[in-house]
Design an enzyme around this catalytic site. Sequence first.
Site, PDB file in Angstrom:
ATOM      1  N   PHE A   1     -47.902 -76.877 -19.833  1.00 31.47           N
ATOM      2  CA  PHE A   1     -47.296 -76.201 -18.675  1.00 31.47           C
ATOM      3  C   PHE A   1     -45.778 -76.276 -18.715  1.00 31.47           C
ATOM      4  CE2 PHE A   1     -51.267 -78.436 -17.455  1.00 31.47           C
ATOM      5  CZ  PHE A   1     -52.102 -77.339 -17.536  1.00 31.47           C
TER       6      PHE A   1
ATOM      7  N   ILE B   1     -52.635 -75.037 -26.509  1.00 33.35           N
ATOM      8  CA  ILE B   1     -52.500 -76.022 -25.431  1.00 33.35           C
ATOM      9  C   ILE B   1     -53.614 -75.835 -24.396  1.00 33.35           C
ATOM     10  CG2 ILE B   1     -50.040 -76.230 -25.839  1.00 33.35           C
ATOM     11  CD1 ILE B   1     -49.518 -74.522 -23.378  1.00 33.35           C
TER      12      ILE B   1
ATOM     13  N   THR C   1     -54.913 -72.728 -24.233  1.00 30.59           N
ATOM     14  CA  THR C   1     -54.760 -71.302 -23.992  1.00 30.59           C
ATOM     15  C   THR C   1     -55.776 -70.457 -24.754  1.00 30.59           C
ATOM     16  OG1 THR C   1     -53.040 -71.657 -25.625  1.00 30.59           O
ATOM     17  CG2 THR C   1     -52.344 -71.255 -23.380  1.00 30.59           C
TER      18      THR C   1
ATOM     19  N   GLY D   1     -47.233 -66.881 -26.299  1.00 31.69           N
ATOM     20  CA  GLY D   1     -47.971 -67.362 -27.466  1.00 31.69           C
ATOM     21  C   GLY D   1     -49.026 -66.403 -27.988  1.00 31.69           C
TER      22      GLY D   1
ATOM     23  N   ASN E   1     -59.267 -61.748 -25.501  1.00 28.78           N
ATOM     24  CA  ASN E   1     -60.549 -62.409 -25.299  1.00 28.78           C
ATOM     25  C   ASN E   1     -60.736 -62.602 -23.802  1.00 28.78           C
ATOM     26  OD1 ASN E   1     -62.589 -64.361 -24.854  1.00 28.78           O
ATOM     27  ND2 ASN E   1     -62.260 -65.280 -26.857  1.00 28.78           N
ATOM     28  N   PRO E   2     -61.654 -61.875 -23.199  1.00 30.25           N
ATOM     29  CA  PRO E   2     -61.763 -61.933 -21.735  1.00 30.25           C
ATOM     30  C   PRO E   2     -62.183 -63.308 -21.212  1.00 30.25           C
ATOM     31  CG  PRO E   2     -63.471 -60.522 -22.686  1.00 30.25           C
ATOM     32  CD  PRO E   2     -62.535 -60.867 -23.805  1.00 30.25           C
TER      33      PRO E   2
ATOM     34  N   GLN F   1     -57.244 -68.656 -18.345  1.00 32.49           N
ATOM     35  CA  GLN F   1     -55.815 -68.799 -18.099  1.00 32.49           C
ATOM     36  C   GLN F   1     -55.472 -68.383 -16.675  1.00 32.49           C
ATOM     37  OE1 GLN F   1     -52.663 -69.317 -20.388  1.00 32.49           O
ATOM     38  NE2 GLN F   1     -54.273 -70.834 -20.464  1.00 32.49           N
TER      39      GLN F   1
ATOM     40  N   GLY G   1     -48.473 -61.207 -22.452  1.00 33.95           N
ATOM     41  CA  GLY G   1     -48.786 -62.549 -21.957  1.00 33.95           C
ATOM     42  C   GLY G   1     -49.617 -62.499 -20.688  1.00 33.95           C
TER      43      GLY G   1
ATOM     44  N   GLU H   1     -49.035 -67.140 -17.496  1.00 27.98           N
ATOM     45  CA  GLU H   1     -48.165 -67.474 -16.374  1.00 27.98           C
ATOM     46  C   GLU H   1     -48.308 -66.470 -15.246  1.00 27.98           C
ATOM     47  OE1 GLU H   1     -44.296 -68.134 -18.177  1.00 27.98           O
ATOM     48  OE2 GLU H   1     -44.974 -70.095 -18.862  1.00 27.98           O
TER      49      GLU H   1
END
Lengths: 737, 205
Positions: A247, A473, A475, A516, A623-624, A630, A694, A697
Site C-alpha cells: 500500500f 504484493i 495484486t 504495475g 483478470n476479473p 483489488q 490501473g 487504487e
Amino acid sequence: MQFTTPAGRNPIDQLKVVGKPVTRVDGPLKVTGNARYAYERHEVVPNQAYGWILGATIAKGRIIQIDTAAAEAEPGVLKVLTTLDRDPVPPGFRATVHLFGGAEIQHYHQAIALVVAESFEQARAAAHLIAVEYETAHGRFDLAAEASGAKPIADRDSPDSPIVDRVGDFDAAFAEAPVTLDESYATPDQSHAMMEPHATIAAWADGTLTVWTSAQMIGWHREDLAHMLGLDKEDIRVESPFIGGGFGSKLLLRVDALLAALGSKATGRPVKVALQRPLIINNGTRRAGTMQRIRLGATRDGRLTAISHHSLNGNLPGGFAEAAVAPTRLLYGTPNRDLALKLAILDLPEGNDMRAPGEASGLMALEIAMDEMAEKLGLDPVEFRIRNDTQVDPAKPERPFSERHLIECLRTGAERFGWSRRNPSPGAVRDGKWLVGLGMAAAYRGNLVTPSKARIRLERDGRLTVETDMTDIGTGSYTILAQTAAEMMGCPLGSVKLALGDSAYPASSGSGGQWGANNSTAGLYAACVKLREAVAARLGFNAEDAAFADGMVTSGNRSVPLAEAAKDGPLTGEDGIEYGDLDKRYAQGTFAAHFVEVGVDSFTREVRVRRMLAVCDAGRVLNPITARSQVIGGMTMGVGAALMEGLAVDRRFGYFVNNDLGGYEVPVHADIPHQEVIFLDYPDDKSSPMKAKGIGELGLCGVGAAVANAVYNATGIRVRDYPVTVDKHLAEAPQRA
Amino acid sequence: MSESPKLSASSGLASASIAEAPAPTSPHPSSRSSIPHSSVSLRVNGTRYALTLDTRTSLLDALREHLHLTGTKKGCDHGHCGACTVLVNGTRINACLSLAAMHDADEILTIEGLGTPDDLHPMQAAFLRHDAFQCGYCTPGQICSAVAILDEIERGVPSHATGDLTARMEASHSELRERMSGNICRCGAYSNIQAAIAEIVGGAA
C-alpha cells in the site's frame, strides 16, 4: 518496444486466456503457508543471526550518549550498532529522512541502535538494556498551529503545473455564481498497516550484498541501498518474491534492510531483521493528514462555473505535499479553477505515499462538497455529477481523454444499486432502531505509464519461463503475467513458469501507483513479440503471419509444435515497453462510481455499512477475479478511512499514540458487508498494447466520501472531519434526537 | 484451468519435508548455561518434536524459527492481528501470545497440517476458488480460524453475535463475521473470505 501510436489489433485481443477469471496461480502456495516471505527464508543462507531495532523515544533533538555495555554483556549478543557509530546515511532518492547514523533525531522511533544476537529473544532482551541520554529540542507537531507559517508548494507529481494552478478567473466566477459552497474538510494521518512487517535478511559475500526483503520496487530498493552504503548497484542483489502487503509502505527502502546489511557487515553473519509492529507507524511513513478548503460556484441548473480546492498538510523539512487537489484537475469540467497546495513543517514521521496518494485524500473532501452542492441545488447527486462530466482536460480542451465513461459508471451504478429509492431528505428513513441512508461518490485516479522489461524463454520441453523483477504484493502479478505469456505464445497457462521479484531479472515497473498491472504485462508483451520472432525465424516462418495457438505455430497450411523451435536449445525473447507521448496527448485516467448504504444506530450513532457497489471504468480487465479483489480491497480501506482510521498525534511528545493494530483501527470482518463490483469493458488503446489501465487504487478513491454521504443521508448530520466517529455525531445528535 | 503454472524454485515448496525432519537444534548452544531453558515436546501436525528452548520463546517463534514451519505468520506479535492463529488441542489461539514452554505434550495444528498445494483442505480450496486473499500473509491465520469457528459453532460455543443461547447455533453471516473479526486482512478480502466460508457451511449442511 516503443509504444508511440494507439495499439492496433494484436494477439492479446484474442482473449483466450487474458481477461478470463483465472484463479491465482500463486494461490496454492499462499493458502497452504508455502509462500515464503522475507523473514522466512531460512533456506537461502545458513547461520542467520537476529537483529532487533531500538527506536528513539524523543521526537526531536540529539543523542548525547548511548551506553551499550549492559546489552553487549548479555548472552548471545554478537554486536550492538548505534547511530553514533557512523555519519548519517543519505536519505533514499524519494525520501526525506535519513534512516540511521548521527546524533540528530528527526522523528519519534527513528532507529538508533541494532542489537544482533544468536536468537530473537536475546536480541530483544539486550535492546532493553541500552541506556540512551537525549537532549530534546522544540518540535512542531500540530498541523493547525503551524498552518499560518505554511508555504505554497508545487505538486511533486505534476511538475508542469504552476504552484497555484489557475484556469480562467476563479474569483470573478465564484463572485458571480448564483449558488456557492465554501466549506472546510479534514483528513487525518493514516497508516498503511500492511500485515507483513518490513523485514529483511541480509548477507555479504566477497564484497557483494544480497537482501531478501519485502519490496514493492526492486529497482528503487537496490538504488537506495547502493546510495546509502556507497556500493555499486551491480554489487547488490534484491529478492522479494512474496510481499505481505504494501500500500506504498514498501515502495522505498526502509531501515530493516539498511540495518540488516550493516549488522551483517559488522558481524560477518547473515542477519535478519523485522521491524517490530509498535515501531512501524512512527518509524515508517504515513499518509499525511490534510486540512482542505473547497469552494464551488454553479449556475442554478447545476453547471459548475468555479472550483477552488486548497489543501494543507505537514511534513518534515524537505518533504513533499500530499497532492489532495490532484483529482480536481480532471474530474469535472469547469472553466474557472484555482488549485493550491501548502506545506507546513511538522516534526512527525515522514509523510509519503500511501495507496492513491493525493486522490484518496482529495476525493474524501471533494466528493462530500459535491454532495453538499447537489443538495443546495436541489439536484440528485448522481445527476449533478453527470451534468459536470468532461471529455477533455478542462485546462487544455485540445487534450481529450483516451477513454472516459464516468457517466456510464454513474448511471449503471444508480440502476444496479436502486438509487432511485433514495429519499433525498436526510434522516427520513428508518428500519427499526436504524437510520438508513444511501450515499455515492465519483472517483478518478490517473493511469500512469512507465517503462517495464521482461524476459521469456522457450525451454526445450516447450515450457515457458518468464523472468522480470516485477513484484506481486497481492495484486495478482503472477497470474496476469502468466495469462499474458500464455496468450501471446498460444500455450496453456500451466506451461508458464514465473520468476519474479529478483534484481537479477530485467527491470520492471514494479508495484505502485496502480501502474504495475498494465506496465508489467506490456513489458512482457514486448518480450513475447521478440520470442515469437525468434521462434518464427527458427521454424522458417514469417513472424508477421505466424499464428501461435494451442501449442502450435501455424502459417499458411504449415503447422509446427511450438516446442519444435527449442529442440536444439532454449530460445529467449527479452524486451521492454517504452512510451511515447500518448499520455501527454491524451488524458489517461480511470473512473468509478461508488454507492453505499449505511445504517446508523439512532441511539448510539454507531455506523454499519450495509451494502456497497463500485462500477469501474479502467480499461481492459486482465483478470476479473484479481481485479475485483483489488477493488473490494480498496472499498474496504475506504470504509476504514471513512469510519475509523486515524493516527492520534500526541502534541506534547510528538508521536502517533495508537502505534499498533490494536490502537490503529482498520476494518475487520464484522465491519464489511458483501461487496459488488461491476467493470465496464472499454479497452484503452492509448494506454499500452494490453489496452489495460490501473485499478488497484481506483477502488479506494471516493469510497470514504460515499460512506460519509450515506451517513449524512441517514442522519442529517454532516461531519467534515474524518473519520466519521460516534463522538463527532453525538456532539450534534442530542439536539436532533 | 486444469494445470497451474509453476513458480520459481526460489519461492519453493520445501516445507512439507521439513515437518518430517528432526527439529533444527537451538541456534545458541553456547549461551544455554546462562539463560533459562526448558525442554518441551510439541506434537505439530502429527509429528512429535523434542525441543530445548529459551523459556522466552513464543509458540509462534518455536514454529517459525525452530521448526521452520513458517506458514504461521507474525503480523504484530501482540495478539492484535490474528495472523499467527493455530489450533492447540483443537482450539484456536494466537501463537504469539503463548510461550512454547506452556505447550508441552500439546497437539498443534498449523496451516501446513491442513493440506498441501497438491492436496488442499476443503477450506483452503474454497479460499482459492473465491480469491479470499491477496498478499497471502494473513491467509493461514484466516483459514485456521475459519476451520476452528465452524467447529465452535458445531459445539455451541456462543459469540457476541449469538442470539438465543438455548437454540441450536446457526452459522449465520453475522456469526461468521463476528467470529472471524480477530483476523485482520488489510488487503480487504473479507467479502470473499465470507463467501468461501459460507460455501463450506452450505456444502456441509
